[in-house]
Design a protein around this motif. Structure first.
Motif, PDB file in Angstrom:
ATOM      1  N   THR A  21       0.856  -1.120   0.009  1.00  0.00           N
ATOM      2  CA  THR A  21      -0.197  -0.047   0.050  1.00  0.00           C
ATOM      3  C   THR A  21       1.027   1.252  -0.016  1.00  0.00           C
ATOM      4  O   THR A  21       1.908   1.247   0.724  1.00  0.00           O
ATOM      5  N   THR A  22       0.784   2.150  -0.875  1.00  0.00           N
ATOM      6  CA  THR A  22       1.570   3.428  -1.185  1.00  0.00           C
ATOM      7  C   THR A  22       0.559   4.661  -0.657  1.00  0.00           C
ATOM      8  O   THR A  22      -0.417   4.839  -1.095  1.00  0.00           O
ATOM      9  N   ARG A  32       5.679   3.656   2.001  1.00  0.00           N
ATOM     10  CA  ARG A  32       4.911   2.350   1.750  1.00  0.00           C
ATOM     11  C   ARG A  32       4.701   1.627   2.916  1.00  0.00           C
ATOM     12  O   ARG A  32       5.489   1.395   3.799  1.00  0.00           O
ATOM     13  N   ILE A  33       3.529   0.831   2.777  1.00  0.00           N
ATOM     14  CA  ILE A  33       3.262  -0.131   4.004  1.00  0.00           C
ATOM     15  C   ILE A  33       3.364  -1.416   3.396  1.00  0.00           C
ATOM     16  O   ILE A  33       2.186  -1.683   2.582  1.00  0.00           O
ATOM     17  N   ILE A  34       3.815  -2.531   3.799  1.00  0.00           N
ATOM     18  CA  ILE A  34       3.832  -3.915   3.310  1.00  0.00           C
ATOM     19  C   ILE A  34       3.520  -4.848   4.542  1.00  0.00           C
ATOM     20  O   ILE A  34       4.161  -4.886   5.502  1.00  0.00           O
ATOM     21  N   PRO A  35       2.262  -5.575   4.494  1.00  0.00           N
ATOM     22  CA  PRO A  35       1.752  -6.224   5.656  1.00  0.00           C
ATOM     23  C   PRO A  35       2.637  -7.303   5.685  1.00  0.00           C
ATOM     24  O   PRO A  35       3.090  -8.017   4.564  1.00  0.00           O
ATOM     25  N   ILE A  36       2.791  -8.121   6.937  1.00  0.00           N
ATOM     26  CA  ILE A  36       3.479  -9.066   7.228  1.00  0.00           C
ATOM     27  C   ILE A  36       2.319 -10.256   7.457  1.00  0.00           C
ATOM     28  O   ILE A  36       1.603  -9.889   8.219  1.00  0.00           O
ATOM     29  N   LYS A 101      10.779  -3.526  -6.924  1.00  0.00           N
ATOM     30  CA  LYS A 101       9.386  -3.216  -6.637  1.00  0.00           C
ATOM     31  C   LYS A 101       8.342  -3.599  -7.579  1.00  0.00           C
ATOM     32  O   LYS A 101       7.202  -3.581  -7.091  1.00  0.00           O
ATOM     33  N   ARG A 102       8.821  -4.013  -8.807  1.00  0.00           N
ATOM     34  CA  ARG A 102       7.556  -4.718  -9.554  1.00  0.00           C
ATOM     35  C   ARG A 102       7.511  -6.131  -9.102  1.00  0.00           C
ATOM     36  O   ARG A 102       6.791  -6.886  -9.757  1.00  0.00           O
ATOM     37  N   GLY A 103       8.316  -6.830  -8.281  1.00  0.00           N
ATOM     38  CA  GLY A 103       8.118  -8.236  -7.945  1.00  0.00           C
ATOM     39  C   GLY A 103       8.863  -9.110  -8.759  1.00  0.00           C
ATOM     40  O   GLY A 103       8.675 -10.205  -8.431  1.00  0.00           O
ATOM     41  N   GLU A 104       9.913  -8.663  -9.410  1.00  0.00           N
ATOM     42  CA  GLU A 104      10.785  -9.379 -10.344  1.00  0.00           C
ATOM     43  C   GLU A 104      12.090  -9.970  -9.380  1.00  0.00           C
ATOM     44  O   GLU A 104      12.443  -9.202  -8.576  1.00  0.00           O
TER      45      GLU A 104
END
Length: 153
Positions: A21-22, A32-36, A101-104
């Protein structure tokens, strides 16, 4: 003469992560917030599961340096709960950071990702986690972060 700093590997935290989530450009960088969402802990004398709550709260600076601040917990196989606050930085060539960032996939050796985890627990068996300093080397993958934790001796 002061003691020489040495480290000892103690365990690996594999934290599964969800969708980013940005909050956008905040004046300090892009928040940015990245859930665990779960994961596991494996090592010498500590094994368990990462609890399915918490997040990594990041700021991405204009030069792509990422300040990391993750807050979450894990539960050991014998029922102790350990709270984790892990602060650090991730930096590397801009094109590789953009791929991440693109998940690559990116070879973790090409990205500098180091953290300083701090632990809290009421479990007597694991109080030593609060009585020592730790450093960690981490690698970001599309769906998880792998963190090798080392005790500073």
């Amino acid at each position: 003469m002061t003691p020489v700093l040495e480290t000892r590997y103690v365990f690996t935290i594999t934290a599964r992560v969800g969708e980013v989530t940005t909050a956008g450009e905040t004046g300090h960088g892009v928040r940015r917030i990245i859930p665990i969402t779960g994961g596991e802990v494996r090592g010498e004398g500590i094994n368990g599961k990462v609890c399915a709550f918490g997040a990594d709260f990041q700021i991405i600076r204009p030069n792509e340096l990422i300040e990391l601040e993750a807050k979450y917990a894990f539960e050991t196989d014998d029922g102790a709960v350990v709270y984790v606050e892990n602060k650090g930085i991730r930096f590397g060539p801009v094109e590789l950071l953009q791929k991440l960032k693109r998940g690559e996939p990116v070879d973790p050796k090409l990205i500098y990702c180091r953290t300083v985890p701090k632990f809290e627990t009421g479990a007597e068996k694991y109080r030593w986690l609060m009585e020592n300093l730790f450093v960690a080397s981490a690698a970001r993958h599309a769906d998880r972060v792998v963190i090798d934790v080392h005790q500073v001796l």
